[in-house]
Design a protein around this motif. Structure first.
Motif, short mmCIF file in Angstrom:
data_model
loop_
_atom_site.label_atom_id
_atom_site.label_comp_id
_atom_site.label_asym_id
_atom_site.label_seq_id
_atom_site.Cartn_x
_atom_site.Cartn_y
_atom_site.Cartn_z
N ALA A 35 0.98 -1.21 -0.28
CA ALA A 35 0.25 0.14 -0.28
C ALA A 35 0.99 1.39 0.01
O ALA A 35 1.47 1.33 0.17
CB ALA A 35 -0.99 0.35 1.45
N ASP A 36 0.10 2.24 -0.58
CA ASP A 36 1.34 3.79 0.00
C ASP A 36 1.16 4.42 0.38
O ASP A 36 2.13 5.27 1.15
CB ASP A 36 0.86 4.43 -1.61
CG ASP A 36 0.03 4.22 -3.20
OD1 ASP A 36 1.32 3.17 -3.46
OD2 ASP A 36 -0.54 4.53 -4.00
N ASN A 37 0.18 4.31 1.54
CA ASN A 37 0.23 5.28 2.84
C ASN A 37 0.59 3.95 3.80
O ASN A 37 0.04 2.97 3.39
CB ASN A 37 -1.41 5.90 2.98
CG ASN A 37 -0.85 6.51 1.56
OD1 ASN A 37 -0.16 7.46 1.17
ND2 ASN A 37 -1.88 7.38 1.61
N GLU A 38 0.26 4.68 4.83
CA GLU A 38 0.59 3.62 6.19
C GLU A 38 -0.60 3.74 7.13
O GLU A 38 -1.09 4.15 6.98
CB GLU A 38 1.97 4.11 7.42
CG GLU A 38 3.47 3.88 7.01
CD GLU A 38 4.52 3.98 8.08
OE1 GLU A 38 3.75 5.00 8.89
OE2 GLU A 38 5.16 3.20 7.91
#
Length: 163
Positions: free
Chosen positions: A62-65
């Protein structure tokens, strides 16, 4: 070792991150200064103590945490308590502890995660009603459910996590 026809299961409160390590199958020894004659299914509960540890629960790649606090004040898993014996020098060293001949190693095997329902922990073994213990479906874990501190916001200076 699913809940039995008896009305309760023995439970043990453990601070994070150790409770989560047991639930994830990484920790198979729990160290205590006391013993019990009990052997069998044991409900592991995360104590209400706020460890301040967070995990990234975003899907891999995923791009974001998506940061989430480790569960506190709830049940996490059921394991089988198969033995209690003195800790060895090697085990103490492997677990970054000072060796103490009075420390006991509780040997834990197997297990399954449970829906993280709130539990008020106690100092020694305690009983939890079997009807409250619900195994999680395949592919689910505690982070897929609500638990007491689930929506707590990270501190402004937060930069630590448990991986």
């Amino acid at each position: 070792f699913l809940p039995t026809e008896e009305s309760t299961m023995k439970a043990l409160s453990i601070r994070q991150p150790w409770a989560q390590e047991i639930a994830d199958g990484f920790k198979t020894l729990e160290f205590r200064s006391w013993s019990t004659t009990y052997r069998g299914p044991l409900l592991i509960c995360a104590s209400a103590y706020n460890s301040g540890l967070w995990v990234n629960i975003a899907p891999e790649g995923a791009d974001n945490e998506e940061m989430c606090p480790l569960p506190a004040g709830c049940m996490l898993c059921v394991v089988n308590l198969v033995d209690i014996r003195p800790v060895t020098h090697q085990e103490a060293e492997e677990h970054d502890m000072d060796y103490d001949p009075n420390t006991l190693a509780w040997v834990l095997e197997g297990g399954y995660t449970v829906v993280p329902a709130p539990v008020k922990g106690q100092i020694k073994l305690f009983d939890v009603d079997d009807s409250l213990i619900v195994p999680t479906p395949e592919g689910k874990d505690c982070f897929d459910y609500e638990y007491p501190n689930r929506h707590k916001k990270p501190p402004k200076n937060w930069d630590d996590s448990y991986e």
